[in-house]
Design a protein around this motif. Structure first.
Motif, PDB file in Angstrom:
ATOM      1  N   GLU A  61      -3.361   2.494  -1.789  1.00  0.00           N
ATOM      2  CA  GLU A  61      -3.124   3.745  -2.507  1.00  0.00           C
ATOM      3  C   GLU A  61      -3.175   4.923  -1.540  1.00  0.00           C
ATOM      4  O   GLU A  61      -2.364   5.847  -1.624  1.00  0.00           O
ATOM      5  N   GLY A  62      -4.137   4.884  -0.616  1.00  0.00           N
ATOM      6  CA  GLY A  62      -4.255   5.953   0.363  1.00  0.00           C
ATOM      7  C   GLY A  62      -3.105   5.986   1.355  1.00  0.00           C
ATOM      8  O   GLY A  62      -2.713   7.046   1.826  1.00  0.00           O
ATOM      9  N   LEU A  63      -2.548   4.827   1.665  1.00  0.00           N
ATOM     10  CA  LEU A  63      -1.404   4.767   2.582  1.00  0.00           C
ATOM     11  C   LEU A  63      -0.142   5.331   1.946  1.00  0.00           C
ATOM     12  O   LEU A  63       0.675   5.965   2.617  1.00  0.00           O
ATOM     13  N   GLY A  64       0.036   5.077   0.673  1.00  0.00           N
ATOM     14  CA  GLY A  64       1.274   5.447   0.007  1.00  0.00           C
ATOM     15  C   GLY A  64       2.289   4.322   0.083  1.00  0.00           C
ATOM     16  O   GLY A  64       2.188   3.433   0.931  1.00  0.00           O
ATOM     17  N   ALA A  65       3.267   4.359  -0.789  1.00  0.00           N
ATOM     18  CA  ALA A  65       4.230   3.265  -0.916  1.00  0.00           C
ATOM     19  C   ALA A  65       5.005   3.017   0.374  1.00  0.00           C
ATOM     20  O   ALA A  65       5.227   1.872   0.781  1.00  0.00           O
ATOM     21  N   GLU A  66       5.409   4.085   1.040  1.00  0.00           N
ATOM     22  CA  GLU A  66       6.233   3.908   2.239  1.00  0.00           C
ATOM     23  C   GLU A  66       5.442   3.270   3.380  1.00  0.00           C
ATOM     24  O   GLU A  66       5.913   2.341   4.043  1.00  0.00           O
ATOM     25  N   VAL A  67       4.235   3.762   3.607  1.00  0.00           N
ATOM     26  CA  VAL A  67       3.441   3.259   4.719  1.00  0.00           C
ATOM     27  C   VAL A  67       2.963   1.836   4.456  1.00  0.00           C
ATOM     28  O   VAL A  67       2.755   1.053   5.383  1.00  0.00           O
ATOM     29  N   SER A  68       2.787   1.480   3.187  1.00  0.00           N
ATOM     30  CA  SER A  68       2.344   0.126   2.875  1.00  0.00           C
ATOM     31  C   SER A  68       3.314  -0.919   3.416  1.00  0.00           C
ATOM     32  O   SER A  68       2.932  -2.069   3.647  1.00  0.00           O
ATOM     33  N   SER A  69       4.551  -0.510   3.658  1.00  0.00           N
ATOM     34  CA  SER A  69       5.525  -1.439   4.226  1.00  0.00           C
ATOM     35  C   SER A  69       5.196  -1.774   5.679  1.00  0.00           C
ATOM     36  O   SER A  69       5.755  -2.711   6.247  1.00  0.00           O
ATOM     37  N   GLN A  70       4.285  -0.998   6.274  1.00  0.00           N
ATOM     38  CA  GLN A  70       3.878  -1.244   7.657  1.00  0.00           C
ATOM     39  C   GLN A  70       2.771  -2.298   7.758  1.00  0.00           C
ATOM     40  O   GLN A  70       2.301  -2.600   8.853  1.00  0.00           O
ATOM     41  N   ILE A  71       2.352  -2.834   6.625  1.00  0.00           N
ATOM     42  CA  ILE A  71       1.345  -3.890   6.635  1.00  0.00           C
ATOM     43  C   ILE A  71       2.028  -5.194   7.062  1.00  0.00           C
ATOM     44  O   ILE A  71       2.911  -5.703   6.367  1.00  0.00           O
ATOM     45  N   LEU A  72       1.630  -5.726   8.185  1.00  0.00           N
ATOM     46  CA  LEU A  72       2.272  -6.922   8.725  1.00  0.00           C
ATOM     47  C   LEU A  72       1.726  -8.205   8.097  1.00  0.00           C
ATOM     48  O   LEU A  72       2.456  -9.178   7.947  1.00  0.00           O
ATOM     49  N   LYS A  73       0.445  -8.178   7.741  1.00  0.00           N
ATOM     50  CA  LYS A  73      -0.144  -9.392   7.169  1.00  0.00           C
ATOM     51  C   LYS A  73      -1.435  -9.048   6.438  1.00  0.00           C
ATOM     52  O   LYS A  73      -2.198  -8.195   6.889  1.00  0.00           O
ATOM     53  N   GLU A  74      -1.651  -9.729   5.312  1.00  0.00           N
ATOM     54  CA  GLU A  74      -2.907  -9.639   4.575  1.00  0.00           C
ATOM     55  C   GLU A  74      -3.524 -11.022   4.495  1.00  0.00           C
ATOM     56  O   GLU A  74      -2.826 -12.000   4.209  1.00  0.00           O
ATOM     57  N   MET A  75      -4.831 -11.095   4.723  1.00  0.00           N
ATOM     58  CA  MET A  75      -5.526 -12.361   4.604  1.00  0.00           C
ATOM     59  C   MET A  75      -6.864 -12.161   3.897  1.00  0.00           C
ATOM     60  O   MET A  75      -7.413 -11.047   3.896  1.00  0.00           O
ATOM     61  N   THR A  76      -7.365 -13.234   3.303  1.00  0.00           N
ATOM     62  CA  THR A  76      -8.666 -13.196   2.657  1.00  0.00           C
ATOM     63  C   THR A  76      -9.536 -14.333   3.205  1.00  0.00           C
ATOM     64  O   THR A  76      -9.042 -15.232   3.891  1.00  0.00           O
ATOM     65  N   TYR A  77     -10.795 -14.279   2.892  1.00  0.00           N
ATOM     66  CA  TYR A  77     -11.696 -15.375   3.223  1.00  0.00           C
ATOM     67  C   TYR A  77     -12.631 -15.614   2.039  1.00  0.00           C
ATOM     68  O   TYR A  77     -12.835 -14.725   1.209  1.00  0.00           O
ATOM     69  N   GLU A  78     -13.171 -16.812   1.968  1.00  0.00           N
ATOM     70  CA  GLU A  78     -14.137 -17.159   0.934  1.00  0.00           C
ATOM     71  C   GLU A  78     -15.549 -16.985   1.484  1.00  0.00           C
ATOM     72  O   GLU A  78     -15.818 -17.333   2.648  1.00  0.00           O
TER      73      GLU A  78
END
Length: 407
Positions: A195-212
């Protein structure tokens, strides 16, 4: 609306004024007499997160200190703090006991998202205050659906918004990698950051990962994130995994700008195990002073906090963030009870809890205050963003008014 200040003079005048006004027509709710105010709380004294039991112990010690000084408006505060083992069913059982058998005025400062969520409908249905909840989940700021519930913790969303706002001001072309714990807290952080990045900048996210939380290490996730070529990492991890991640990033000779959740900022329990040299330059968002941080060694709030622990709760660890929030939440509760005067009803307690105006509570960073309104009960509107310099956390500029920055 009353503007609350922390000076001794202002507090004394406020207490005296409200006390004399209320003396003409005392009005008591459950758990209140001329000499006592009975409140309830649950936390995990047993089970896998029994470390949270320190919250209830510190709260109890704080009220002992208040009572030794004469109490609040002439009444002693009796906190009944019960073990919920951090399980929803146990939390419901103990909360029902506190409300129906012990007849407490309110549930105050209970710990945890899952446990408080399990009791929220019950307490709101019975119009029992569920205030100063120690959880950063976004769900607690919902006065329309749950008008008897308020939090006292910077929301995970707000933390993430502050860090994203800082990033956009200083590095808007960042190539991003995101890591989070696979639970509601992790999802709140990621949602707020995007939300803080905004829609346009969110496209700059190269990868999202999670862990347990059950995984022994998160080394494989760090290796995968490095392979993306990201130059900036946003990470929501609990202390153990935060230390692992910072150390692994250094071992890989990867040098991204790191933004981490506040639970990963302890110098003693996270940054030293990770290697302080590895943590230089890490960023985070803050509402509280860290008492173990050398920067605050002579700060009056920190000196008073250390003195409190030494006299009233010597088993309490200085660097335990659970103790810090317990200390602040109990301070806020004493102010709310002072404001109630002799009108100690559940309705009036909620009126006070939802009209806090810029309260300067101890251990809050300069410029950070607590404010609530009937329409928005999230207590923090501003957070400071700081950088670890190898010795201490150095705040960068004035606190960020996050909501204003993202409008």
């Amino acid at each position: 609306m009353i503007r609350v200040k922390t000076s001794v003079v202002a507090s004394a005048l406020l207490t005296a004024a409200l006390g004399s006004a209320g003396a003409a027509a005392a009005d008591y709710g459950p758990g209140v007499t001329d000499t006592e105010i009975k409140i309830g709380s649950t936390t995990a004294y047993s089970g896998p997160v029994s470390a949270y039991g320190t919250v209830g112990r510190l709260q109890t010690a704080y009220y002992e200190m208040i009572n030794a000084g004469g109490g609040i408006n002439g009444r002693k505060v009796k906190l009944i703090s019960l073990d919920d083992a951090y399980t929803p069913a146990k939390a419901v059982e103990q909360t029902r006991r506190l409300v129906e058998q012990d007849e407490v005025l309110a549930m105050v400062g209970s710990v945890g998202t899952v446990t408080n969520s399990a009791t929220q409908k019950y307490l709101n249905g019975r119009k029992v205050p569920q205030i100063l909840v120690i959880s950063g989940a976004a769900k607690w700021d919902n006065p329309t659906a749950f008008p008897w519930s308020t939090p006292l913790y910077p929301s995970y969303r707000l933390e993430a918004l502050a860090m994203a706002t800082h990033l956009m001001r200083h590095k808007p072309d960042a190539k991003l990698a995101l890591l989070s714990q696979n639970d509601d807290a992790g999802r709140d952080y990621i949602k707020g950051f995007k939300e803080g990045l905004g829609a346009e900048v969110s496209s700059q996210i190269l990868k999202e990962m999670t862990y347990e939380p059950s995984e022994p290490t998160i080394d494989s996730q760090i290796v995968a994130l490095k392979a993306t070529g990201a130059d900036t990492v946003f990470m929501m991890a609990t202390p153990k995994f935060g230390a692992q991640a910072i150390r692994k990033i250094a071992e890989l000779n990867w040098k991204p700008q790191m933004y981490v959740a506040s639970v990963t900022t302890s110098i003693e329990t996270v940054l030293k195990p990770a290697g302080v040299d590895n943590a230089v330059g890490v960023m985070s968002a803050f509402a509280f002073k860290r008492p173990e941080d050398p920067r605050w060694a002579n700060d009056p709030d920190v000196v008073a906090y250390k003195a409190f622990l030494e006299r009233w709760y010597p088993a309490g660890k200085l660097d335990d963030s659970s103790n810090i929030i317990a200390y602040i939440s109990t301070y806020v509760m004493t102010k709310l009870l002072e404001r109630c005067g002799d009108n100690l009803t559940r309705d009036n307690l909620m009126a006070q809890a939802t009209t806090i105006d810029a309260l300067e509570a101890p251990l809050l960073l300069p410029g950070v205050t607590i404010t609530t309104t009937p329409r928005s009960v999230t207590p923090f509107r501003k957070l400071s963003v700081g950088r670890f310099d190898g010795t201490t956390w150095v705040m960068e500029g004035e606190p960020i008014d996050v909501e204003a920055a993202t409008r």
